[in-house]
Every structure is written in C-alpha cells, then in structure tokens.
Design a protein around this motif. Structure first.
Motif, short mmCIF file in Angstrom:
data_model
loop_
_atom_site.label_atom_id
_atom_site.label_comp_id
_atom_site.label_asym_id
_atom_site.label_seq_id
_atom_site.Cartn_x
_atom_site.Cartn_y
_atom_site.Cartn_z
N LEU A 29 0.76 -1.02 -0.06
CA LEU A 29 0.06 -0.03 -0.03
C LEU A 29 0.95 1.25 -0.13
CD1 LEU A 29 -2.69 -1.14 2.56
CD2 LEU A 29 -2.88 -1.02 -0.17
N GLY A 30 2.12 0.93 0.67
CA GLY A 30 2.93 2.34 0.38
C GLY A 30 3.37 2.56 -0.80
N LEU A 31 3.58 1.65 -1.59
CA LEU A 31 4.21 1.57 -2.97
C LEU A 31 3.02 2.31 -3.79
CD1 LEU A 31 6.25 1.11 -5.09
CD2 LEU A 31 5.14 -1.07 -5.63
N ILE A 32 1.95 1.95 -3.43
CA ILE A 32 0.71 2.54 -4.21
C ILE A 32 0.41 4.08 -4.14
CG2 ILE A 32 -1.82 2.39 -4.80
CD1 ILE A 32 -1.39 -0.69 -4.13
N LEU A 33 0.74 4.33 -2.57
CA LEU A 33 0.57 5.89 -2.17
C LEU A 33 1.65 6.57 -2.95
CD1 LEU A 33 -0.18 5.46 1.67
CD2 LEU A 33 -1.36 6.57 0.08
N ASP A 34 2.79 6.25 -3.12
CA ASP A 34 3.78 6.81 -3.63
C ASP A 34 4.00 6.86 -5.28
OD1 ASP A 34 4.74 7.41 -1.15
OD2 ASP A 34 6.11 5.87 -0.76
N ILE A 278 -0.57 4.05 6.12
CA ILE A 278 -1.84 4.29 5.31
C ILE A 278 -2.80 4.53 6.12
CG2 ILE A 278 -2.09 1.76 5.63
CD1 ILE A 278 -2.81 3.54 2.41
N LEU A 279 -3.05 4.15 7.31
CA LEU A 279 -4.05 4.47 8.26
C LEU A 279 -4.29 5.83 8.48
CD1 LEU A 279 -4.45 1.34 10.34
CD2 LEU A 279 -5.76 2.03 8.45
N ALA A 280 -3.17 6.56 8.72
CA ALA A 280 -3.05 7.94 8.89
C ALA A 280 -3.57 8.88 7.70
CB ALA A 280 -1.55 8.59 9.10
#
Length: 349
Positions: A29-34, A278-280
């Motif tokens: 999910l971090g990869l997708i956020l970035d 991701i939750l933040a």
C-alpha cells in the motif's frame, strides 16, 4: 496514488490476493501511495486481502507487477472480469422487521418500488424529505452496492421509498435502515436482474461470476461513513444519538482495529507499525471530507475519529500536508444490522 473503489464506477477487471503479514501489506500500500499513477484498490487490514481494479482487462498483470516491486510473496492472484447488475422490469420490495431490544419490541416497515432506467442512469434513490430519509436512502444504496445476483453494483434503476414506519418505542435508526436494505434487496431480486459488461460493448453475461467481496472492505466502510454525514444528528433523541455513535465507532474499528474491554465493548487499538502510514492517510482524508461537508453527521464522525486515532496519529498534521485528496470516500456488511433480531416477517405498509 491509491484511490478506493467507487461502486458507481464499474471497472472492467479485478485481481485479488492475500498477503502473509502486516509488513507486506504495508509495503504494497505504501508503494501505491507513492505511485504517480492512480491505482483503484480495496483492501481488508484484518485479513490482509487486497483487490486491484482496472478499466482494462489487465488487473492481474498490474497487481502481479506491484507485488514484485514491493517484494511481497504471493501466489497467482484470483482475477476476473467485472460488470454491473441491471434490472429488466419493475418490481416492489417490502420488509417488516421486529426486534426485542432492551426488553421492548421494536418494529420497522419499509416498502419500495423499482423502475428500470436507460443505460447510463446509474442508481437513483428517492426517499422523500422526512427526518429519516438519509437513513432510508443509505439502506437502499447499500443493497444496490452489494448486488443481489453476483455482488456487483446495481445500476440503471430508480428506487423509490413508497412508505416507511417505525414503532413508537424509539430508537428507529437501525430498524429503518435494516428494513430499507432488505426491501430494496427484495425489489432487486424480483426485477429480472441481468449481469452486463460494458467493454468493449455492453453485453449480457449468462453465467455470471460472483465477485469475491471482503469481510472488512475499506471501500464499504468509507461508504457507510460518508452516508452518516447526512444523518439528522441534531434532531435525534439522546438514545438514538448514542446508538449512532456506536455505529460510527463500529465502522472506525473496522478501519483502524480494536480491542475488547472487560464488558466486551470495542475500544481503540494502536494499529501495527507497518500499517500506520496508510491508516493516517485514511484518517486525514476522512477528516478533510467531513470538514468540507460541515453537517452534524460529519462532525460526529470527525469527533469519534479523533478519539479512535489520537494515541497514534496526528490528523491535524496529516491534513495540513494533504493539500490534495489521497483517497476517495466512496459511495456498503452492515453494522446497523448488528442489533439482535428476534423475528422477521413480510407485511404491507
């Protein structure tokens, strides 16, 4: 950029997988956020399931690529084509629900009518102007998002709430919502539903593949939170406000985790470190949308969100940094039906 799945927009394909750890889910999910690209996703933090949606028939390839980039070990994703459920004839649905709550009998009765609409009309819900209209509309839309045939959203239909009543012994929120959901579901079931795919052209699928929904879908939960923005909080009796607060707390527990106290009540819990980023962002986007909305229901959601996340997140800092939306609240397993149901029977209004 990660964007939660919107049930009003039907992608062409999906791919689903399960991660082995919170660390892997956080990395993905971090990869997708970035990512500079918009990636439409849904996920379940409890069971570490993820679903990627694509407007093309390439969801499996895209998800496999993201898993490789994030270093996550997962098998071949489950994947398939998507569409929507479309009614072919008028129908009606009626539900009368009876509960025993606090040693008192509570009832709610709702009747709806359904009419097919031209292609591209979406799902139109008419619930009138009464105090509980947002609650009734929420129940109908929730049934439409789940879909009666293949768990795909219903589209190209108009659903009108013809009448609704609740017993004199309030609260009525949960009862009316549950009755509206069931009445709409029955209308959809009687409307000659066809499963259609929109690309490359709108075609009817004779043997539909059931969509693999998730137990704790983030997209469904955000949908419910957004519906609460319109609830008539200022006009509710104290008991109903308490009940609605419990409903919102239930939704927040699905997103951010929970623990049980000595009375088996859900309480806030610090999420795993790997998922905190991701939750933040989820907390920040909820706060941003609720602040922009400004209604009493939105203020209630923001207030309870602050209580739920204050031990591990600073929503004000995150909101200040998020000048553009990171995620979309989307417009469904329903916590309002959590109340004990003693009997259920059909009846006219």
């Amino acid at each position: 950029m990660l964007r939660l799945h919107e049930f009003s927009v039907t992608p062409q394909s999906y791919a689903k997988t399960t991660l082995s750890s919170d660390a892997e889910l956080g990395r993905l999910l971090g990869l997708i956020l970035d990512s500079p690209e918009e990636v439409i996703f849904d996920y379940d933090t409890l069971w570490r399931e993820v679903i990627l949606f694509s407007p093309e028939d390439d969801a499996a390839r895209r998800l496999t690529s993201l898993l490789e980039q994030s270093g996550c070990e997962a098998g071949t994703p489950m994947h398939g084509l998507l569409g929507a459920e479309v009614p072919t004839r008028p129908a009606e649905g009626i539900s009368k629900r009876t509960y025993l709550r606090n040693k008192q009998v509570h009832t709610a009765e709702v009747a709806v009518s359904l009419e097919p609409c031209p292609a591209g009309s979406g799902l139109q819900v008419e619930a009138g102007e009464g105090l509980y209209a947002p609650v009734l509309a929420h129940g109908v839309r929730r049934a439409g998002r789940l879909g009666p045939c293949a768990h795909l959203p219903v589209t190209d239909a108009r659903v009108t709430v013809r009448c609704a009543s609740a017993g004199e012994t309030a609260p009525a929120l949960a009862d009316l919502h549950a009755a509206a959901t069931l009445a709409a579901t029955r209308a959809f079931q009687g409307a000659g539903i066809e499963l259609v795919r929109f690309s490359p052209e709108r075609v009817v699928v004779e043997q539909p593949q059931v969509f693999p929904d998730m137990e704790n879908s983030a997209a469904d939960t955000f949908a419910n939170l957004q519906e609460v923005f319109a609830y008539p909080v200022d006009a509710l009796a104290e008991e109903e406000k308490t009940q609605l607060g419990s409903f919102v707390a239930y939704l927040l527990s699905l997103l951010f985790g929970h623990q049980l106290d000595e009375r088996m009540r859900r309480q806030p819990k610090r999420p795993p470190d790997a998922l905190r980023r991701i939750l933040a962002h989820l907390a920040a986007e909820t706060t941003r949308l609720g602040t922009a909305d400004g209604r009493a229901g939105a203020e209630l959601v923001i207030e309870l969100l602050g209580i739920w996340t204050r031990e591990w997140s600073n929503p004000a800092q995150v909101v200040a940094a998020a000048t553009e939306p990171v995620m979309a609240l989307v417009a469904a397993p329903d916590p309002l039906e959590e109340e004990e149901e003693d009997e259920e029977e059909d009846s006219g209004c």
